[in-house]
Scaffold this motif. Structure first.
Motif, PDB file in Angstrom:
ATOM      1  N   UNK A 236       0.823  -1.202   0.000  1.00 16.09           N
ATOM      2  CA  UNK A 236       0.000   0.000   0.000  1.00 16.09           C
ATOM      3  C   UNK A 236       0.862   1.259   0.000  1.00 16.09           C
ATOM      4  N   UNK A 237       2.028   1.155   0.600  1.00 10.13           N
ATOM      5  CA  UNK A 237       2.935   2.301   0.614  1.00 10.13           C
ATOM      6  C   UNK A 237       3.276   2.705  -0.824  1.00 10.13           C
ATOM      7  N   UNK A 238       3.262   1.710  -1.699  1.00 12.43           N
ATOM      8  CA  UNK A 238       3.635   1.974  -3.094  1.00 12.43           C
ATOM      9  C   UNK A 238       2.485   2.572  -3.913  1.00 12.43           C
ATOM     10  N   UNK A 239       1.338   2.828  -3.272  1.00  7.09           N
ATOM     11  CA  UNK A 239       0.182   3.314  -4.035  1.00  7.09           C
ATOM     12  C   UNK A 239       0.529   4.553  -4.872  1.00  7.09           C
ATOM     13  N   UNK A 240       1.221   5.492  -4.264  1.00  7.75           N
ATOM     14  CA  UNK A 240       1.524   6.733  -4.988  1.00  7.75           C
ATOM     15  C   UNK A 240       2.980   6.763  -5.464  1.00  7.75           C
ATOM     16  N   UNK A 241       3.539   5.586  -5.778  1.00  7.91           N
ATOM     17  CA  UNK A 241       4.952   5.653  -6.192  1.00  7.91           C
ATOM     18  C   UNK A 241       5.145   6.297  -7.562  1.00  7.91           C
ATOM     19  N   UNK A 242       4.241   6.002  -8.498  1.00  8.22           N
ATOM     20  CA  UNK A 242       4.410   6.549  -9.838  1.00  8.22           C
ATOM     21  C   UNK A 242       3.091   7.048 -10.403  1.00  8.22           C
ATOM     22  N   UNK A 243       3.182   8.073 -11.215  1.00 10.27           N
ATOM     23  CA  UNK A 243       2.026   8.580 -11.938  1.00 10.27           C
ATOM     24  C   UNK A 243       1.654   7.588 -13.033  1.00 10.27           C
ATOM     25  N   UNK A 244       0.400   7.188 -13.062  1.00 10.64           N
ATOM     26  CA  UNK A 244      -0.104   6.223 -14.047  1.00 10.64           C
ATOM     27  C   UNK A 244       0.754   4.956 -14.094  1.00 10.64           C
ATOM     28  N   UNK A 245       1.285   4.548 -12.919  1.00  7.89           N
ATOM     29  CA  UNK A 245       2.091   3.331 -12.899  1.00  7.89           C
ATOM     30  C   UNK A 245       1.201   2.178 -12.492  1.00  7.89           C
ATOM     31  N   UNK A 246       0.974   1.244 -13.386  1.00  5.81           N
ATOM     32  CA  UNK A 246       0.193   0.069 -13.029  1.00  5.81           C
ATOM     33  C   UNK A 246      -1.280   0.272 -13.290  1.00  5.81           C
ATOM     34  N   UNK A 247      -1.973  -0.847 -13.404  1.00 11.65           N
ATOM     35  CA  UNK A 247      -3.404  -0.779 -13.671  1.00 11.65           C
ATOM     36  C   UNK A 247      -4.146  -1.492 -12.571  1.00 11.65           C
ATOM     37  N   UNK A 248      -5.375  -1.913 -12.864  1.00  5.22           N
ATOM     38  CA  UNK A 248      -6.141  -2.737 -11.947  1.00  5.22           C
ATOM     39  C   UNK A 248      -6.253  -2.151 -10.562  1.00  5.22           C
ATOM     40  N   UNK A 249      -5.913  -2.994  -9.588  1.00  6.03           N
ATOM     41  CA  UNK A 249      -6.144  -2.606  -8.205  1.00  6.03           C
ATOM     42  C   UNK A 249      -5.347  -1.374  -7.793  1.00  6.03           C
ATOM     43  N   UNK A 250      -4.118  -1.292  -8.274  1.00 12.36           N
ATOM     44  CA  UNK A 250      -3.291  -0.157  -7.852  1.00 12.36           C
ATOM     45  C   UNK A 250      -3.860   1.149  -8.399  1.00 12.36           C
ATOM     46  N   UNK A 251      -4.284   1.096  -9.645  1.00 16.29           N
ATOM     47  CA  UNK A 251      -4.876   2.287 -10.237  1.00 16.29           C
ATOM     48  C   UNK A 251      -6.149   2.682  -9.484  1.00 16.29           C
ATOM     49  N   UNK A 252      -6.929   1.663  -9.114  1.00 19.45           N
ATOM     50  CA  UNK A 252      -8.151   1.931  -8.352  1.00 19.45           C
ATOM     51  C   UNK A 252      -7.807   2.586  -7.012  1.00 19.45           C
ATOM     52  N   UNK A 253      -6.769   2.074  -6.360  1.00 15.56           N
ATOM     53  CA  UNK A 253      -6.379   2.655  -5.071  1.00 15.56           C
ATOM     54  C   UNK A 253      -5.925   4.101  -5.244  1.00 15.56           C
ATOM     55  N   UNK A 254      -5.180   4.363  -6.313  1.00 14.32           N
ATOM     56  CA  UNK A 254      -4.759   5.742  -6.559  1.00 14.32           C
ATOM     57  C   UNK A 254      -5.977   6.653  -6.698  1.00 14.32           C
ATOM     58  N   UNK A 255      -6.959   6.167  -7.454  1.00 16.93           N
ATOM     59  CA  UNK A 255      -8.115   7.027  -7.719  1.00 16.93           C
ATOM     60  C   UNK A 255      -9.002   7.168  -6.479  1.00 16.93           C
ATOM     61  N   UNK A 256      -9.045   6.126  -5.643  1.00 19.87           N
ATOM     62  CA  UNK A 256      -9.777   6.260  -4.383  1.00 19.87           C
ATOM     63  C   UNK A 256      -9.067   7.249  -3.461  1.00 19.87           C
TER      64      UNK A 256
END
Ligand SMILES: *Cc1c(COP(=O)(O)O)cnc(C)c1O
Length: 857
Positions: A236-256
């Motif tokens: 979870x710490x990696x949620x904001x590691x990169x802009x538009x990095x990764x899809x699926x769950x990580x992207x969802x977490x970024x947007x939440x």
């Protein structure tokens, strides 16, 4: 060896210089050249070495130099003056403070602006391209206008990637790790000094925590959420590691985190600082759409029912769509959204949530949660970013308003703009200022002064700007070749690359397929001939990053780099890696012509051509986005589009050939049409002056932000207040009414319509009387509006170029039937026609089309 942690140690500033720290931490320096001059004076060599980054400068400069400066009275006085100037800028009344008194109830006390990326300056690399730069320019222009905006975004630990090239021209990516302490940020802290935290509950009893950082963009605070929190699980710490990095769950977490966490961060901000709560929420593209869900959750917590909570949130929300390209829209697995979002906002019912993002229209996909669709359903006001894009968006999303023709879908448009003080070259700015006697980038009228700048002065300034670009290109090209493995000894030729007397064309942008980076390579021999023309050569500077996961984009870059590597042409065409704001600031001023050749109509707006125009560059572009709206025949050239040609290869061939023809037969001859004794090319400069004086005022971000304020924020605040008043009585009333109207709409129909009082041979100026009989079923006359829609009719009996006239209620007949009447003046000749329809009406709707309910005759 790699460091496992990094931090920044700086010298404490001596008291007389303390203001430098403040000046470095307010990003206004990035568009204020006098403040930049002051930093240069601190240490010119270090200033260059740190890439014009004030925070890095102050960390690098040693105590001896600082002591020396602190003893320099003249410098200390200038530091104080700069601080006083900043204070004035931050506190004096500006446009908004004057305008707000003219709006009923006053303008919104605060507006929250959510975006997944913000491109403010290259020292805060939190952007990938146009969307982020636009968001940065929006904040800066809001600051200049005094608009009380608060930005909300994420802080990416590695930002977006840095681009370099391999020997054979393949894009490679690196992700430098940013240390927040070395950025112009401050952390939000509780009174006891502990970092503030925003938390989201996740499925499986997990929690995502985030810290909140603040950047100051002039008068505008920008809050950035950061998941690098000790208590977070490593993933979870990696949620904001990169802009538009990764899809699926990580992207969802970024947007939440952006949407839900962002609203929580705003509440925190108000609690800590006493700042007013936002009255309007603006979401820049769909990524932040969960902000609406969080606000529904808040309203449920305050005792509202679900539908009333929805209405309360919608009223104060503005949604801007930015892309007609489906791949640009986030779509998630619906069940994943249910699991995650209901964990974070448990008050919201899962089925109702999924309905918000459901593609439940023809062509939609079941089981998908579409963020743009939710954005539109959760905002009472929506817009595209140019007139053409507004049109395209109405067609693209018309499934959400069944019953309406696409041209009536309630999505308006506000054409993008760019922040002049950031993008206009100082030499040109000085020249205009000298002529206008005012600071032209802030005063719209002063752009007119461009018409009076003497030709030789303008030509000279343009050449100086071109010369700076040539120097910058050589510097960057050399660095790139060294990275590609060349040795310094082989690079003598780089000093001969480009020429400050040659017609310079620029092309820089991200590299999705629709932008057609390689269209110019369609006929390589023809391009070569243009570059190597004996008397009218052209030189080309190209830049752009491909998304790291997009190999087809990387292949396009490689194709271009290979062409540009050819010793026969490499002095006339260069690809510069790592396009960013810093490069852009020297690129636009140095180019005589800005090239843009997207596949129409996929460029929603495009802003790089606007930045070129503000520097006196002429646009050579496909009629797409903003250029479709503002090309006027004298401010540049339109590349004809082969609209309707189905075969994409053939379309590219046709459009590329048109591009070569234009450059060869129109652009280059006009540029080189110098007068006797090398006098400046008069007709070229006419176009430059025309561009500056006519296009200048239109493309400004201040024009754009003022439009958002007047057309969207002020009405949204009024709607928000209307539904919120008296304990949300309006929201409850609207929710009940919407349910009532939806439930009863099946009984609404137009039974009969007739024209009265018209002769068989109507003349212009005659009046058409219309009488209509409608059934309203369980609805009352005050629930609806009965309209005559009139306009030109095509041979297929389609009404086009329509206008509407509201009919008046005449009398109630038996069985829920009613008669209506009204008059339509005939104001056009030729074939005209009309129809009658019924729409819902309520004073809390933004438009009668809002619900997508209509009963046509
Ligand atoms: C302006 C700008 C963009 C966006 O340009 P478009 O024409 O909208 O594609 C992208 N990157 C940088 C660095 C910019 O300055």
């Amino acid at each position: 060896m790699r460091a496992i942690r990094r931090f920044t140690v700086r010298t404490a500033l001596p008291a007389p210089l303390a203001a430098l720290g403040r000046l470095a931490h307010n990003l206004r320096w990035s568009w204020h050249p006098p403040t930049q001059d002051l930093f240069r004076e601190v240490d010119a060599a270090v200033w260059e070495q740190v890439g014009h980054d004030p925070v890095a400068l102050l960390a690098e400069v040693g105590p001896d130099r600082l002591a020396e400066l602190a003893a320099d009275e003249a410098l200390v006085a200038r530091v104080r003056a700069a601080e006083a100037d900043l204070d004035t800028y931050l506190t004096e009344p500006r446009w908004y403070q004057g305008a707000t008194t003219g709006w009923e109830g006053g303008g919104p006390a605060a507006i929250a602006y959510f975006s997944p990326e913000f491109g403010v300056t290259s020292v805060l690399p939190q952007y990938s391209g146009g969307l982020g730069i636009l968001a940065g320019d929006h904040l800066k222009a809001a600051s200049d206008l005094g608009v009380p905006i608060v930005g909300v975004g994420l802080l990416y630990q590695q930002g977006y990637f840095r681009q370099s090239l391999s020997r054979d021209g393949w894009q490679t990516e690196t992700y430098p790790v940013l240390d927040p302490a070395g950025l112009p940020l401050s952390q939000l802290r509780e009174a006891d000094g502990a970092p503030c935290r925003v938390s989201l509950a996740l499925p499986g009893d997990r929690t995502l925590h985030a810290h909140v950082w603040r950047a100051d963009v002039g008068r505008v605070p920008l809050l950035l959420l950061d998941s690098q929190v000790e208590e977070n699980d490593p993933d979870l710490r990696a949620t904001t590691d990169r802009l538009y990095g990764g899809g699926g769950e990580k992207r969802l977490l970024q947007e939440m985190l952006l949407g839900i966490g962002g609203v929580r961060a705003l509440r925190l901000w108000s609690r800590l600082t006493g700042a007013p709560a936002p009255e309007v929420f603006h979401t820049n593209e769909g990524h932040a759409g969960f902000l609406g869900v969080e606000r529904i959750g808040e309203a449920l917590g305050a005792g509202l029912g679900l539908e009333a909570a929805l209405q309360a949130g919608r009223a104060a929300t503005v949604f801007t769509t930015h892309t007609p390209v489906p791949a640009g829209i986030d779509r998630f697995d619906a069940e994943q959204v249910r699991a995650f979002v209901t964990a974070a906002v448990p008050a919201v019912d899962g089925d109702r949530l999924l309905a918000l993002g459901a593609e439940d229209y023809p062509g939609g996909q079941p089981g998908i949660f579409n963020m743009a669709v939710m954005g539109l359903r959760l905002a009472q006001r929506a817009n595209g970013v140019s007139q053409l894009h507004g049109d395209v968006s109405r067609g693209m999303f018309d499934g959400l308003w069944p019953g309406l023709d696409a041209d009536e879908v309630p999505i308006t448009s506000v054409t993008n703009g760019v922040h002049a003080p950031t993008w206009v070259d100082r030499r040109l700015d000085d020249l205009l200022q000298e002529t206008a006697g005012a600071y032209p980038t802030r005063h719209v009228e002063a752009w007119a002064a461009a018409a009076d700048v003497p030709a030789d002065r303008l030509w000279e300034a343009r050449r100086a700007m071109r010369a700076s670009l040539v120097a910058e290109v050589r510097r960057r090209l050399r660095a790139s070749w060294l990275e590609r493995g060349a040795s310094a000894a082989e690079l003598g030729w780089v000093d001969e690359v480009m020429d400050d007397g040659v017609l310079t064309m620029g092309f820089a942008r991200r590299v999705p397929t629709y932008k057609r980076l390689t269209l110019m390579l369609r006929d390589p021999e023809r391009l070569k001939a243009l570059l190597l023309h004996p008397t009218r050569p052209v030189q080309l500077v190209i830049a752009g990053k491909s998304h790291p996961a997009d190999d087809s984009g990387k292949a396009l870059i490689q194709q271009l780099v290979r062409f540009a590597d050819d010793p026969a042409v490499r002095h006339r065409i260069v690809f510069l890696p790592d396009y960013d704001i810093g490069m852009a600031q020297s690129l636009y001023p140095g180019c005589d012509v800005w090239l843009n050749n997207p596949l129409r109509p996929l460029e929603a707006c495009g802003t790089s051509g606007m930045k070129a125009a503000l520097n006196g560059g002429l646009n050579l572009s496909i009629l797409d986005g903003w250029w479709d709206e503002w090309f006027d025949g004298e401010n540049g050239w339109a590349i004809p589009t082969a609209d309707g040609v189905e075969d994409p290869d053939r379309r590219d061939d046709l459009e590329a050939a048109a591009l070569y023809d234009l450059v060869e037969n129109q652009v280059a001859p006009r540029f080189y049409d110098t007068g006797p004794d090398g006098a400046p090319p008069a007709r070229w400069l006419e176009m430059v002056r025309h561009t500056l004086s006519v296009l200048g005022p239109k493309v400004l971000a201040t024009r754009m932000v003022a439009e958002y304020v007047e057309r969207l924020y002020v009405p949204a605040a009024a709607s928000g207040r209307a539904v919120a008043a008296e304990g949300h009585a309006g929201a409850r009333r609207l929710a009940t009414w919407v349910e009532h109207v939806r439930g009863g709409w099946g009984g609404v129909r137009v039974d009969h319509a007739e024209s009265v009082g018209l002769t068989d041979d109507p003349l212009l100026g005659d009046v058409l009387g219309v009488r209509a009989y409608v059934s309203l079923g369980s609805l009352a006359p005050e629930d609806v509006e009965v309209q005559v829609v009139h306009g030109r009719v095509t041979s297929a009996d389609e009404l086009v170029a329509t206008g509407t006239v509201r009919l008046s209620h005449v009398e109630a007949l038996e069985d829920g039937r009613h008669s209506y009447a009204g008059e339509v003046p005939l104001r056009r000749t030729g074939p005209v026609g009309y129809t009658v329809r019924v729409l819902p009406r309520h004073e809390l709707l933004a438009a009668p089309t809002e619900l997508g309910l209509v009963a046509n005759a």
